[in-house]
Design an enzyme around this catalytic site. Sequence first.
Site, PDB file in Angstrom:
ATOM      1  N   GLY A  21     -16.353  18.227   8.185  1.00  0.00           N
ATOM      2  CA  GLY A  21     -16.277  17.046   9.035  1.00  0.00           C
ATOM      3  C   GLY A  21     -14.881  16.468   9.088  1.00  0.00           C
ATOM      4  O   GLY A  21     -13.975  16.889   8.365  1.00  0.00           O
ATOM      5  N   SER A  22     -14.714  15.504   9.966  1.00  0.00           N
ATOM      6  CA  SER A  22     -13.430  14.810  10.092  1.00  0.00           C
ATOM      7  C   SER A  22     -13.678  13.385  10.534  1.00  0.00           C
ATOM      8  O   SER A  22     -14.701  13.081  11.159  1.00  0.00           O
ATOM      9  CB  SER A  22     -12.517  15.525  11.092  1.00  0.00           C
ATOM     10  OG  SER A  22     -13.105  15.533  12.385  1.00  0.00           O
ATOM     11  N   GLY A  23     -12.739  12.513  10.179  1.00  0.00           N
ATOM     12  CA  GLY A  23     -12.852  11.107  10.542  1.00  0.00           C
ATOM     13  C   GLY A  23     -11.551  10.593  11.118  1.00  0.00           C
ATOM     14  O   GLY A  23     -10.703  11.364  11.568  1.00  0.00           O
ATOM     15  N   TYR A  24     -11.379   9.279  11.104  1.00  0.00           N
ATOM     16  CA  TYR A  24     -10.180   8.673  11.648  1.00  0.00           C
ATOM     17  C   TYR A  24      -8.926   9.184  10.951  1.00  0.00           C
ATOM     18  O   TYR A  24      -7.869   9.335  11.568  1.00  0.00           O
ATOM     19  CB  TYR A  24     -10.235   7.154  11.481  1.00  0.00           C
ATOM     20  CG  TYR A  24     -11.165   6.442  12.441  1.00  0.00           C
ATOM     21  CD1 TYR A  24     -12.043   7.151  13.254  1.00  0.00           C
ATOM     22  CD2 TYR A  24     -11.168   5.059  12.525  1.00  0.00           C
ATOM     23  CE1 TYR A  24     -12.890   6.497  14.126  1.00  0.00           C
ATOM     24  CE2 TYR A  24     -12.020   4.387  13.402  1.00  0.00           C
ATOM     25  CZ  TYR A  24     -12.876   5.113  14.198  1.00  0.00           C
ATOM     26  OH  TYR A  24     -13.704   4.467  15.063  1.00  0.00           O
TER      27      TYR A  24
ATOM     28  N   ASP B  66     -15.237  -0.704   3.891  1.00  0.00           N
ATOM     29  CA  ASP B  66     -15.955   0.103   4.882  1.00  0.00           C
ATOM     30  C   ASP B  66     -17.213   0.645   4.220  1.00  0.00           C
ATOM     31  O   ASP B  66     -17.298   1.813   3.856  1.00  0.00           O
ATOM     32  CB  ASP B  66     -15.067   1.230   5.399  1.00  0.00           C
ATOM     33  CG  ASP B  66     -15.724   1.998   6.542  1.00  0.00           C
ATOM     34  OD1 ASP B  66     -16.704   1.476   7.117  1.00  0.00           O
ATOM     35  OD2 ASP B  66     -15.274   3.113   6.850  1.00  0.00           O
TER      36      ASP B  66
END
Length: 464
Positions: free
Chosen positions: A111-114, A242
């Site tokens: 996966g990847s995020g900001y 967060d």
Amino acid sequence: MTLSRNPFCTFVLLALLFFSLTVILQKWHFGLHEDKPFGDAARPDGLTPEHDRLLQQLKERQQELELLDITFDESSEGFKDLRVSTNGTVNGKTDIGCEELSGMKAVDFLGSGYTKTVLKAKLPQGLFVALKSVNHQGTDMRLCMEDFQDSHGCHELVSFKLRKEIVLLQRLQHPNIVELKGQCQDSSLVGGITAVLEQGMPLQMIQLLQSPWEERFRVCLGLVRLLQYLTHSPLGSLALLDFQPRQFVMVSGELKLTDLDDASIQEPACQEDSDCLLQFPLRNFTLRCSPSRICEGLNEMRNLYNAYRYFFTYLLPHQAPPLLKPLIHQIMNSTGDLKQSVNETLDAFEEVLHTYKSGMHLENLPPSITRDYAVLKGMRSVANMEYRCRLSYNQQGCVLSVHSAREAALICSSHPQCTSFSLSGERTWTGRLLAAFRSGFSHLVPDVNSAVYMRRVKASGAVL
């Protein structure tokens, strides 16, 4: 060099090529040159207001990392420095570094995020780990480039989040925090920095909602234990700014925090109580401003209420054992109104765990409840007629955890289709037995670790 022999190197080289092309296109689009890296509106000193803002943000991120070091060094006695030593070990364990990374095989994209990208990799020894690196195509990098148009400076800025996470993982050691197994800081690699973590499965709330209550309680208990640790950590009281289910993973049934880059170790300064306001979509809370002009306890309460609204509300009351519901309701009321500290909340959870494991909540069950069943010890039923029930450990049948044969008999008697159940030596994480409930079977076979309980039949032929 044959790229196919080292998939990790192949990934790195391809990413490097892609990143280089991106930088070239960005320079062509913005008209950047080596002597004017921040645009055309240069001052006499060659710098621009955008450059000043970027430098200021870099300075603030660096100060944040330094604050973690200072806070840790000044913490109370009894805590050991967990920084990676020069001999490549963390707490006496072998630390995976750049050399070991070169022998890894990237097997999956997790996966990847900001800010970050996560890959699943396999060590030469066969161990699977998660590799975190800077996401050059992420939102943080894109927004930085829009503001400053400087790929090198933006990479440095965005990578600070991963650096901060590594520092925190070095200093925070807890069963409900993923283990940092190593790191690599190599400017020749794309991303420059890679964190090596134990690999977990992303938390799936829908799947958890369909799992047995005991497993959902385990998740909530692990979360409260984590929050109690964060409140009294070596770095002081930490807030997870967060706070979302996506910040956690599951490792062998245990909930673990995996993203710490948005953690804050500072509680807000205040002049009056109104400055200590906790705002949530449906509720607000005001804490007292301490004589030292700090909103003491605000980080603790922020974490606790987020645990209530993201986890407890969905996982704790649903299908809880009836005799435990009064204790569960007390927890829900106290956390939903922030009436108790995290220490008191953990005490309440531990009380539920003790009651559940010991079977104290079943003390009022009549001992005679098993008299309606004929027991055959050392036997196991085969060619079973399975039926399904809710929250089963086996989706193809009805397998539930029980404290004893008495509780299993109570459950079987409440299921109209149940005519028998069996107990084996298999146990859950609490030590409770797993009982399989059936509507019938064809015959029995010897099994010293199993016992079969069959409901007696009345003279009329009806099952008791």
